[in-house]
Motif scaffolding. Structure first.
Motif, PDB file in Angstrom:
ATOM      1  N   GLU A   3       0.807  -1.216   0.000  1.00  0.00           N
ATOM      2  CA  GLU A   3       0.000   0.000   0.000  1.00  0.00           C
ATOM      3  C   GLU A   3       0.841   1.268   0.000  1.00  0.00           C
ATOM      4  O   GLU A   3       0.467   2.264  -0.618  1.00  0.00           O
ATOM      5  CB  GLU A   3      -0.931   0.012   1.215  1.00  0.00           C
ATOM      6  CG  GLU A   3      -2.004  -1.069   1.168  1.00  0.00           C
ATOM      7  CD  GLU A   3      -2.889  -1.053   2.393  1.00  0.00           C
ATOM      8  OE1 GLU A   3      -2.838  -0.040   3.132  1.00  0.00           O
ATOM      9  OE2 GLU A   3      -3.615  -2.021   2.618  1.00  0.00           O
TER      10      GLU A   3
ATOM     11  N   GLU B 139      -3.546 -11.984  -1.835  1.00  0.00           N
ATOM     12  CA  GLU B 139      -4.925 -12.340  -2.213  1.00  0.00           C
ATOM     13  C   GLU B 139      -5.400 -13.580  -1.476  1.00  0.00           C
ATOM     14  O   GLU B 139      -6.550 -13.661  -1.032  1.00  0.00           O
ATOM     15  CB  GLU B 139      -5.012 -12.558  -3.727  1.00  0.00           C
ATOM     16  CG  GLU B 139      -4.900 -11.281  -4.534  1.00  0.00           C
ATOM     17  CD  GLU B 139      -4.902 -11.543  -6.028  1.00  0.00           C
ATOM     18  OE1 GLU B 139      -4.740 -12.721  -6.436  1.00  0.00           O
ATOM     19  OE2 GLU B 139      -5.059 -10.570  -6.802  1.00  0.00           O
TER      20      GLU B 139
ATOM     21  N   ASP C 115     -11.557  -2.013  -0.380  1.00  0.00           N
ATOM     22  CA  ASP C 115     -10.362  -2.867  -0.271  1.00  0.00           C
ATOM     23  C   ASP C 115      -9.877  -2.936   1.167  1.00  0.00           C
ATOM     24  O   ASP C 115      -9.426  -3.990   1.638  1.00  0.00           O
ATOM     25  CB  ASP C 115      -9.243  -2.353  -1.169  1.00  0.00           C
ATOM     26  CG  ASP C 115      -9.467  -2.701  -2.641  1.00  0.00           C
ATOM     27  OD1 ASP C 115     -10.292  -3.598  -2.903  1.00  0.00           O
ATOM     28  OD2 ASP C 115      -8.818  -2.080  -3.501  1.00  0.00           O
ATOM     29  N   HIS C 116      -9.972  -1.824   1.891  1.00  0.00           N
ATOM     30  CA  HIS C 116      -9.565  -1.806   3.301  1.00  0.00           C
ATOM     31  C   HIS C 116     -10.505  -2.670   4.148  1.00  0.00           C
ATOM     32  O   HIS C 116     -10.084  -3.255   5.149  1.00  0.00           O
ATOM     33  CB  HIS C 116      -9.535  -0.376   3.831  1.00  0.00           C
ATOM     34  CG  HIS C 116      -8.287   0.379   3.479  1.00  0.00           C
ATOM     35  ND1 HIS C 116      -7.062   0.078   4.031  1.00  0.00           N
ATOM     36  CD2 HIS C 116      -8.072   1.412   2.636  1.00  0.00           C
ATOM     37  CE1 HIS C 116      -6.145   0.912   3.549  1.00  0.00           C
ATOM     38  NE2 HIS C 116      -6.730   1.718   2.693  1.00  0.00           N
TER      39      HIS C 116
ATOM     40  N   ARG D  66     -12.026  -5.394   2.975  1.00  0.00           N
ATOM     41  CA  ARG D  66     -11.639  -6.766   2.626  1.00  0.00           C
ATOM     42  C   ARG D  66     -10.388  -7.204   3.389  1.00  0.00           C
ATOM     43  O   ARG D  66     -10.271  -8.353   3.801  1.00  0.00           O
ATOM     44  CB  ARG D  66     -11.370  -6.863   1.126  1.00  0.00           C
ATOM     45  CG  ARG D  66     -12.612  -6.858   0.249  1.00  0.00           C
ATOM     46  CD  ARG D  66     -12.240  -7.378  -1.132  1.00  0.00           C
ATOM     47  NE  ARG D  66     -13.354  -7.384  -2.046  1.00  0.00           N
ATOM     48  CZ  ARG D  66     -13.552  -6.483  -2.994  1.00  0.00           C
ATOM     49  NH1 ARG D  66     -12.706  -5.477  -3.140  1.00  0.00           N
ATOM     50  NH2 ARG D  66     -14.582  -6.562  -3.803  1.00  0.00           N
ATOM     51  N   SER D  67      -9.446  -6.270   3.562  1.00  0.00           N
ATOM     52  CA  SER D  67      -8.184  -6.621   4.224  1.00  0.00           C
ATOM     53  C   SER D  67      -8.307  -6.641   5.739  1.00  0.00           C
ATOM     54  O   SER D  67      -7.395  -7.083   6.433  1.00  0.00           O
ATOM     55  CB  SER D  67      -7.088  -5.621   3.825  1.00  0.00           C
ATOM     56  OG  SER D  67      -7.338  -4.340   4.387  1.00  0.00           O
TER      57      SER D  67
END
Length: 292
Positions: free
Chosen positions: A13, A65, A130-131, A133-134
Motif C-alpha cells: 500500500e 490475495e 479494499d480496506h 476486505r483486508s
C-alpha cells in the motif's frame, strides 16, 4: 509469519520500506528483515525495486490475495476479544460523501449513539472497500452496489440524485433531441461505472444525447469548473449543495431521474455486532431519503 504478511501488505500500500515502517511503527531495517524472512520461508521473491520504490511481484500479489480473508478474520477475532475496542468503529468513507452530506449524517449518528467512537478515513470508494476486505476497516460508506464474496456484503442505504450544474450557472432548459456535453468524473470511478450504462439506456428514453466533454478526479472540482463557465458539470446533489449552489439553479433529469447508489459495505460478521447494528440502524434513519 503473520506479522511478516502484515508487513508485506503495508509495503504493497505504501510503496516504500520507510513508509511501511512508519505505518507499522517499526524501523525500515525491521521491514526489510521481515520481507527477507517471508521470502526465505516461501522460497520466492515477493517484492522488486522500481526506481526508489518497491512493488509486489506476481507471487507477492498472489500471497496477499490468498491470505487476505484469513488476516481480516484474525483482526476481527482479536477486536471481538478486546473490551476497549467494543465501541470503536473504524470506517472508510467516499471523499465525495464525506465532503458533502456525510459529515453531518455521521455527526447525527455519533450524537444518537454516544458510546460509539468513530474513526473516519476518507478514500475513493474502491479503496475504502479494499480496506474492508483486508480487515483494516470494519465498514465502508461509499458509492457502491456491487456483488461480493459470501463474507463481504453491501447494504443499500439511499440513491443520491445526480444533477447538472449549468455552465456559468446560466439557466437553460433540458430539452429533447439535443446533444449535451458534460464534465464528468473519471471513467474508473465507482460512480461512473454505475452511471455510464444508465446514461446510455436513459438517453434513448429521454431522447437526449449526453457526451463526455472532460473528466476530472473530483466532483467538487467538476462543480466549481461548471460554476465558472467551463461547461455543464454532472455531480451528486450533495456536492452541489455543499458548495452553496441553490437548488433552483440545478438541472434535474427527467423521470426516472439519474442517481448513484450509496451503500454500507462490511464483512457479514461485522454487521452482526451489536454496536454495528446500532450504527447501521441509526444511519438509515439519519440519511435524508434521496437527499432531497
Amino acid at each position: 509469519m503473520i506479522e511478516n504478511i502484515e508487513t508485506l501488505a503495508a509495503l504493497s500500500e505504501t510503496g516504500t520500506m520507510t513508509k511501511a515502517g512508519t505505518r507499522l511503527r517499526i524501523t525500515q531495517s525491521a521491514v526489510s528483515k521481515r520481507i527477507d524472512a517471508l521470502e526465505s520461508a516461501l522460497g520466492r521473491k515477493l517484492v522488486e525495486p522500481v526506481g526508489r520504490r518497491v512493488r509486489l511481484t506476481a507471487a507477492g500479489i498472489q500471497l496477499l490475495e490468498k491470505t487476505a480473508p484469513f488476516m481480516a478474520a484474525l483482526k476481527e477475532a482479536v477486536a471481538d476479544e478486546s473490551p476497549v475496542q467494543a465501541s470503536r468503529l473504524v470506517i472508510g468513507i467516499s471523499e465525495s460523501i464525506l465532503s458533502s452530506w456525510g459529515s453531518r449524517v455521521l455527526a447525527g449518528v455519533a450524537q444518537a449513539v454516544p458510546q460509539l467512537e468513530l474513526v473516519i478515513n476518507a478514500h475513493r470508494s474502491p479503496v475504502a472497500i479494499d480496506h474492508v476486505r483486508s480487515g483494516e476497516y470494519m465498514l465502508a460508506l461509499c458509492a457502491d452496489r456491487g456483488e461480493y464474496s459470501a463474507d463481504v456484503k453491501s447494504e443499500p442505504l439511499v440513491d443520491e440524485p445526480m444533477v447538472l450544474v449549468p455552465s456559468g450557472l446560466e439557466p437553460f432548459q433540458l430539452r429533447r433531441d439535443i446533444t449535451l456535453p458534460v464534465i464528468t468524473i473519471e471513467p474508473h470511478a465507482a460512480t461512473w461505472v454505475h452511471l455510464e450504462p444508465r446514461i446510455r439506456a436513459l438517453s434513448v428514453k429521454w431522447n437526449i444525447r449526453i457526451e463526455t466533454e472532460q473528466t476530472l478526479q473530483s466532483f467538487a472540482g467538476i462543480a466549481q469548473m461548471a460554476r465558472c463557465g467551463f461547461g455543464h458539470g454532472l455531480v451528486p446533489l450533495g456536492i452541489a449543495r455543499a458548495l452553496g449552489i441553490p437548488d433552483p439553479g440545478l438541472i434535474r433529469f427527467p423521470e426516472p431521474g439519474l442517481s448513484r447508489p450509496i451503500a454500507l459495505v462490511g464483512r457479514s460478521t461485522t454487521f452482526a455486532r451489536p454496536i454495528v447494528r446500532s450504527f447501521h440502524r441509526i444511519l438509515r434513519k439519519t440519511i435524508p431519503p434521496n437527499l432531497s
